[in-house]
Write an enzyme that holds these catalytic residues in place. Structure first.
Site, PDB file in Angstrom:
ATOM      1  N   ARG A 193     -17.564 -10.509  -3.379  1.00  0.00           N
ATOM      2  CA  ARG A 193     -17.651  -9.051  -3.499  1.00  0.00           C
ATOM      3  C   ARG A 193     -18.393  -8.562  -4.732  1.00  0.00           C
ATOM      4  NH1 ARG A 193     -16.910  -7.581   1.692  1.00  0.00           N
ATOM      5  NH2 ARG A 193     -15.022  -8.526   2.533  1.00  0.00           N
ATOM      6  N   HIS A 233     -12.714 -16.397  -5.699  1.00  0.00           N
ATOM      7  CA  HIS A 233     -13.353 -16.409  -4.378  1.00  0.00           C
ATOM      8  C   HIS A 233     -13.706 -14.972  -3.963  1.00  0.00           C
ATOM      9  CE1 HIS A 233     -14.217 -17.701  -0.290  1.00  0.00           C
ATOM     10  NE2 HIS A 233     -13.316 -16.864   0.186  1.00  0.00           N
ATOM     11  N   GLU A 276       0.828  -1.215   0.000  1.00  0.00           N
ATOM     12  CA  GLU A 276       0.000   0.000   0.000  1.00  0.00           C
ATOM     13  C   GLU A 276       0.857   1.257   0.000  1.00  0.00           C
ATOM     14  OE1 GLU A 276      -2.856   0.160   3.209  1.00  0.00           O
ATOM     15  OE2 GLU A 276      -3.888   1.886   2.339  1.00  0.00           O
ATOM     16  N   TYR A 277       0.310   2.285  -0.596  1.00  0.00           N
ATOM     17  CA  TYR A 277       0.894   3.632  -0.596  1.00  0.00           C
ATOM     18  C   TYR A 277       1.150   4.044   0.850  1.00  0.00           C
ATOM     19  CZ  TYR A 277       0.876   8.640  -1.897  1.00  0.00           C
ATOM     20  OH  TYR A 277       1.181   9.949  -2.110  1.00  0.00           O
TER      21      TYR A 277
HETATM   22  C1  LIG Z   1     -21.200  -9.512   2.479  1.00  0.00           C
HETATM   23  C2  LIG Z   1     -20.067  -9.634   3.474  1.00  0.00           C
HETATM   24  C3  LIG Z   1     -20.243  -9.181   4.778  1.00  0.00           C
HETATM   25  C4  LIG Z   1     -19.183  -9.292   5.700  1.00  0.00           C
HETATM   26  N1  LIG Z   1     -19.372  -8.821   6.975  1.00  0.00           N
HETATM   27  C5  LIG Z   1     -18.360  -8.882   7.867  1.00  0.00           C
HETATM   28  C6  LIG Z   1     -18.499  -8.366   9.194  1.00  0.00           C
HETATM   29  O1  LIG Z   1     -19.550  -7.869   9.563  1.00  0.00           O
HETATM   30  N2  LIG Z   1     -17.427  -8.420  10.024  1.00  0.00           N
HETATM   31  C7  LIG Z   1     -16.247  -8.984   9.646  1.00  0.00           C
HETATM   32  O2  LIG Z   1     -15.311  -9.021  10.436  1.00  0.00           O
HETATM   33  N3  LIG Z   1     -16.080  -9.476   8.408  1.00  0.00           N
HETATM   34  C8  LIG Z   1     -17.089  -9.446   7.507  1.00  0.00           C
HETATM   35  N4  LIG Z   1     -16.903  -9.934   6.239  1.00  0.00           N
HETATM   36  C9  LIG Z   1     -15.586 -10.480   5.868  1.00  0.00           C
HETATM   37  C10 LIG Z   1     -15.605 -12.018   5.787  1.00  0.00           C
HETATM   38  O3  LIG Z   1     -15.947 -12.604   7.019  1.00  0.00           O
HETATM   39  C11 LIG Z   1     -14.225 -12.535   5.333  1.00  0.00           C
HETATM   40  O4  LIG Z   1     -13.242 -12.168   6.260  1.00  0.00           O
HETATM   41  C12 LIG Z   1     -13.830 -11.991   3.966  1.00  0.00           C
HETATM   42  O5  LIG Z   1     -14.903 -12.117   3.083  1.00  0.00           O
HETATM   43  C13 LIG Z   1     -12.622 -12.745   3.443  1.00  0.00           C
HETATM   44  O6  LIG Z   1     -13.021 -14.038   3.124  1.00  0.00           O
HETATM   45  P1  LIG Z   1     -12.037 -15.269   3.242  1.00  0.00           P
HETATM   46  O7  LIG Z   1     -11.468 -15.387   4.618  1.00  0.00           O
HETATM   47  O8  LIG Z   1     -12.765 -16.477   2.728  1.00  0.00           O
HETATM   48  O9  LIG Z   1     -10.907 -14.855   2.170  1.00  0.00           O
HETATM   49  P2  LIG Z   1      -9.331 -15.074   2.217  1.00  0.00           P
HETATM   50  O10 LIG Z   1      -8.745 -14.438   3.425  1.00  0.00           O
HETATM   51  O11 LIG Z   1      -8.802 -14.643   0.878  1.00  0.00           O
HETATM   52  O12 LIG Z   1      -9.178 -16.589   2.370  1.00  0.00           O
HETATM   53  C14 LIG Z   1      -9.586 -17.477   1.331  1.00  0.00           C
HETATM   54  C15 LIG Z   1      -9.738 -18.849   1.955  1.00  0.00           C
HETATM   55  O13 LIG Z   1      -8.441 -19.281   2.405  1.00  0.00           O
HETATM   56  C16 LIG Z   1      -8.578 -19.968   3.638  1.00  0.00           C
HETATM   57  N5  LIG Z   1      -7.802 -19.248   4.659  1.00  0.00           N
HETATM   58  C17 LIG Z   1      -7.199 -18.035   4.518  1.00  0.00           C
HETATM   59  N6  LIG Z   1      -6.534 -17.723   5.638  1.00  0.00           N
HETATM   60  C18 LIG Z   1      -6.733 -18.738   6.498  1.00  0.00           C
HETATM   61  C19 LIG Z   1      -6.316 -18.993   7.823  1.00  0.00           C
HETATM   62  N7  LIG Z   1      -5.541 -18.163   8.487  1.00  0.00           N
HETATM   63  N8  LIG Z   1      -6.721 -20.138   8.390  1.00  0.00           N
HETATM   64  C20 LIG Z   1      -7.495 -21.011   7.741  1.00  0.00           C
HETATM   65  N9  LIG Z   1      -7.920 -20.835   6.482  1.00  0.00           N
HETATM   66  C21 LIG Z   1      -7.551 -19.708   5.871  1.00  0.00           C
HETATM   67  C22 LIG Z   1     -10.059 -20.044   3.957  1.00  0.00           C
HETATM   68  O14 LIG Z   1     -10.593 -21.211   3.418  1.00  0.00           O
HETATM   69  C23 LIG Z   1     -10.626 -18.871   3.199  1.00  0.00           C
HETATM   70  O15 LIG Z   1     -11.984 -19.002   2.837  1.00  0.00           O
HETATM   71  C24 LIG Z   1     -17.934  -9.857   5.312  1.00  0.00           C
HETATM   72  C25 LIG Z   1     -17.783 -10.315   3.984  1.00  0.00           C
HETATM   73  C26 LIG Z   1     -18.809 -10.200   3.087  1.00  0.00           C
HETATM   74  C27 LIG Z   1     -18.598 -10.682   1.668  1.00  0.00           C
END
Ligand SMILES: Cc1cc2nc3c(=O)[nH]c(=O)nc-3n(C[C@H](O)[C@H](O)[C@H](O)COP(=O)(O)OP(=O)(O)OC[C@H]3O[C@@H](n4cnc5c(N)ncnc54)[C@H](O)[C@@H]3O)c2cc1C
Length: 300
Positions: free
Chosen positions: A223, A218, A120-121
């Site tokens: 999104r 994903h 990031e910047y």
């Molecule tokens: C409509 C919407 C509403 C949301 N509302 C909220 C909210 O109110 N509050 C909030 O805090 N967040 C919120 N989020 C964020 C959401 O909970 C996720 O953190 C975010 O979408 C990233 O998803 P992800 O962890 O699957 O993606 P990534 O971090 O890219 O991970 C992709 C996949 O890799 C695996 N992974 C990555 N890191 C790890 C790890 N350390 N351990 C185990 N497996 C891992 C998992 O399978 C994960 O699904 C929201 C998201 C959406 C789309």
């Protein structure tokens, strides 16, 4: 303005220096290289680099020596199979590096996607520009009455004008103070890393964001979905258009199985089977909670 004339000139200079390569390239993606797609009022997404194409997915799946396969239809069939059966690693063989300019509150949502590399910047080092996201009138929506995490109808009339005025005035006032605090003006001035804490979350930041196709899809599924906030959704949609050009087979399979498809629970599947037999199924007889039933009905 998404890009200043100087920034555009730098990018144009890079575009003007093509180099031959033995790497897999995608003509439609070459068109995206070094071009910024505008998003929101001052933001953009631009492809800085990419690796792989549809055949790279097949090559990896088959661990083959050549370009991949016998025929194009074979490639598409294999990609659809991989997507249908939730295979992930062949899609990880394609990578993309994007330069994104986005409001800080959008960046906070975006950064939750941990499976990417980000730079990031630095607002400790550099001075942020006076650029704030101010919603268009139709995006200036009221709080939704049915969804705590959503928005309802657009505000109108005096209320809309007042909100826009607050957004603009507060941003400008905060930026004026930011500038004043960091300017030396004969004195030392406050450190940039501290002065920035006064700036609102609709100020723009920028980053380089690199991820692989599996994790990018994903990201797009979450999104570009209607449940995502509009301001991040428009970025996901802009990236989706690029991915469509980059890996058309993979993107088509993604649209079909992920964006357009649905996953049913065992109870949901059982209900579908009973319905197909002509049975009238209600929430009470479905074995599902009210929320699950509502979502199940909306899928159907
Ligand atoms: C409509 C919407 C509403 C949301 N509302 C909220 C909210 O109110 N509050 C909030 O805090 N967040 C919120 N989020 C964020 C959401 O909970 C996720 O953190 C975010 O979408 C990233 O998803 P992800 O962890 O699957 O993606 P990534 O971090 O890219 O991970 C992709 C996949 O890799 C695996 N992974 C990555 N890191 C790890 C790890 N350390 N351990 C185990 N497996 C891992 C998992 O399978 C994960 O699904 C929201 C998201 C959406 C789309």
């Amino acid at each position: 303005m998404p890009l200043s004339p100087e920034q555009q000139a730098e990018i144009d200079a890079l575009r003007a220096e093509p180099a031959p390569t033995l790497r897999a390239t995608v003509p439609a993606m070459e068109e995206h290289l070094y071009r910024a797609a505008p998003v929101l009022d001052h933001g953009f997404v631009r492809v800085v680099d990419y690796m792989g194409d549809d055949s790279a997915i097949c090559q990896a799946a088959r661990v083959s020596y050549g370009r991949g396969t016998k025929s194009v239809s074979n490639d598409e069939g294999l990609i659809r199979y991989l997507m249908r059966h939730w295979h992930s690693t062949p899609f990880e063989m394609c990578e993309i590096k994007l330069h994104v300019k986005l409001p800080v509150f959008v960046a906070r949502q975006w950064i939750r996607h941990r499976t990417a590399n980000v730079n990031e910047y630095s607002a400790r080092y550099s001075i942020l520009d006076r650029e704030f996201y101010i919603p268009e009138p139709d995006a200036l929506a009221s709080q939704s009455t049915s969804n705590n995490q959503g928005r309802g109808e657009a505000l109108a009339g005096e209320e809309a004008e007042r909100v826009l005025r607050y957004l603009r005035d507060d941003a400008m006032r905060a930026y004026d103070h930011y500038e004043e605090m960091i300017s030396d003006d004969g004195q030392q001035g406050l450190a940039r890393e501290l002065a920035r804490m006064n700036l609102p979350a609709n100020i723009y930041t920028q980053w380089y964001w690199k991820t692989d196709l599996h994790n990018l899809l994903h990201f797009l599924r979450l999104r570009a979905d209607s449940h995502a906030q509009y301001e991040i959704r428009v970025y996901a949609e802009a990236i989706g258009e690029m991915v469509r050009d980059w890996v058309p087979f993979a993107y088509r399979a993604f649209e079909d199985y992920r964006m357009g498809g649905a996953v049913l629970s065992a109870a949901g599947l059982d209900c579908v089977k009973r319905m197909l037999k002509g049975e009238e199924v209600t929430q009470e007889t479905s074995g599902m909670s009210k929320g699950e039933w509502r979502e199940f009905r909306s899928i159907l």
